[in-house]
Scaffold this active site. Structure first.
Site, PDB file in Angstrom:
ATOM      1  N   SER A 191      18.279  22.679   6.838  1.00  0.00           N
ATOM      2  CA  SER A 191      19.318  22.253   7.460  1.00  0.00           C
ATOM      3  C   SER A 191      20.171  21.976   6.723  1.00  0.00           C
ATOM      4  O   SER A 191      20.239  21.861   5.506  1.00  0.00           O
ATOM      5  CB  SER A 191      18.784  20.694   7.948  1.00  0.00           C
ATOM      6  OG  SER A 191      19.701  19.820   8.255  1.00  0.00           O
ATOM      7  N   TYR A 204      14.593  12.548   6.210  1.00  0.00           N
ATOM      8  CA  TYR A 204      14.847  14.041   6.825  1.00  0.00           C
ATOM      9  C   TYR A 204      15.496  14.725   5.585  1.00  0.00           C
ATOM     10  O   TYR A 204      15.132  15.875   5.578  1.00  0.00           O
ATOM     11  CB  TYR A 204      15.487  13.842   8.116  1.00  0.00           C
ATOM     12  CG  TYR A 204      15.672  15.176   8.882  1.00  0.00           C
ATOM     13  CD1 TYR A 204      14.727  15.958   9.500  1.00  0.00           C
ATOM     14  CD2 TYR A 204      16.965  15.834   8.763  1.00  0.00           C
ATOM     15  CE1 TYR A 204      14.723  16.963  10.179  1.00  0.00           C
ATOM     16  CE2 TYR A 204      17.185  17.225   9.347  1.00  0.00           C
ATOM     17  CZ  TYR A 204      16.055  17.656  10.104  1.00  0.00           C
ATOM     18  OH  TYR A 204      16.348  18.875  10.825  1.00  0.00           O
TER      19      TYR A 204
END
Length: 302
Positions: A191, A204
């Site tokens: 990501s 995350y």
């Protein structure tokens, strides 16, 4: 019901992908793609296959929806059979992925379970190899995400995020090494948060940074075995993950992706070709150990 997004479209007409504002909405976890409005696009009508993965056998975690579904469909279009994993509550989405893969003329095996469980990760790889008669491609894509400040982040939530996002990647690779042969490829989903972090996603972001470094180390360790290891790092993508994020407000879902230079989130069909590229020996036989950013115009170093 007629297909609103056909498999093929005229190449001289650019696709008009949806832009914010979207409807204000909130999905219950784990988040079903069937309930997201507008529906994420995965048919990739501009994509033309060339048999790049003919006869390959792929395991794709989180293959029921979002990026995973789009990857499963394009892998099938390129000639691969696939196994997808997902949570049992996501069966409705998994069934749609299976039908989409079968429309491409390939096989799709659905194996539900919790990737936060080490035993399931090992069982998943072994069953996938048995069902498909071997394994050539491992796509570690599934993820857990909730926006929380550090004072709201409990040890249990922190542990859950790492078990699903990082530990599962390790367990899957560890089990897959018994099946992967020279020419095989491993691809993880990273990501943009793995590069720069997100002030809303402490755990995350940390998992995505860990995935980046684990990918680079695995690439070095497995190069002698002829196994390439890479990752794709998308920016905002229109999937159920964010609408089901417990810390994301409906009004924020409506503006999701608006901050990118392109002014919108990616659709899954725009991300999936990067996985085909990294899976294909014809395209990327000299590429291993990279984190490929797909960020909608943002420039960032890996």
């Amino acid at each position: 019901m007629a297909n609103p997004h056909p498999t093929k479209a005229p190449l001289d007409k650019p696709l008009a992908e949806p832009k914010p504002p979207f409807p204000e909405q909130k999905l219950d976890k784990p988040g079903l793609e069937t309930e997201l409005e507008p529906r994420p696009r995965y048919h990739a009508p501009h994509y033309r296959a060339a048999g790049k993965l003919q006869g390959k056998r792929a395991l794709i975690t989180g293959g029921d929806s979002g990026i995973g579904r789009a990857v499963a469909v394009l892998f099938a279009r390129e000639g691969a059979d696939v196994v997808i994993s997902y949570l049992p509550d996501e069966q409705e989405d998994a069934d749609e992925t299976r039908r989409a893969v079968e429309r491409e003329g390939r096989r799709c095996v659905c194996l539900p379970g919790d990737l936060g469980d080490q035993a399931f990760c090992t069982e998943l790889v072994d069953r996938a190899a048995k069902e498909l008669g071997g394994l050539d491609l491992l796509i570690s894509n599934a993820a857990h995400q909730n926006r929380k400040s550090i004072d709201e982040l409990t040890p249990e939530e922190f542990d859950r995020t790492f078990r699903v996002n990082v530990y599962a990647y390790y367990h899957l690779v560890h089990a897959a090494l018994d099946h992967l042969k020279p020419g095989a490829a491993i691809i993880a989903t990273s990501s943009s948060t793995g590069f720069r972090g997100s002030d809303e996603l402490p755990d995350y972001s940390a998992t995505k940074g860990a995935i980046n470094q684990l990918t680079k180390v695995l690439a070095k360790q497995l190069v002698e075995r002829g196994i390439r290891v890479n990752a794709v790092a998308p920016g905002p993508v229109w999937t159920p993950l964010n609408a089901a994020d417990e810390g994301m407000k409906p009004e924020d879902v409506a503006q999701f992706g608006a901050q990118t230079p392109l002014g919108r989130p990616a659709q899954p069909e725009e991300i999936a070709p990067a996985y085909v590229f990294l899976a294909s020996e014809a395209d990327s036989s000299y590429i291993t150990g990279i984190i490929l950013p797909v960020l909608g115009g943002e420039t960032i170093g890996a």
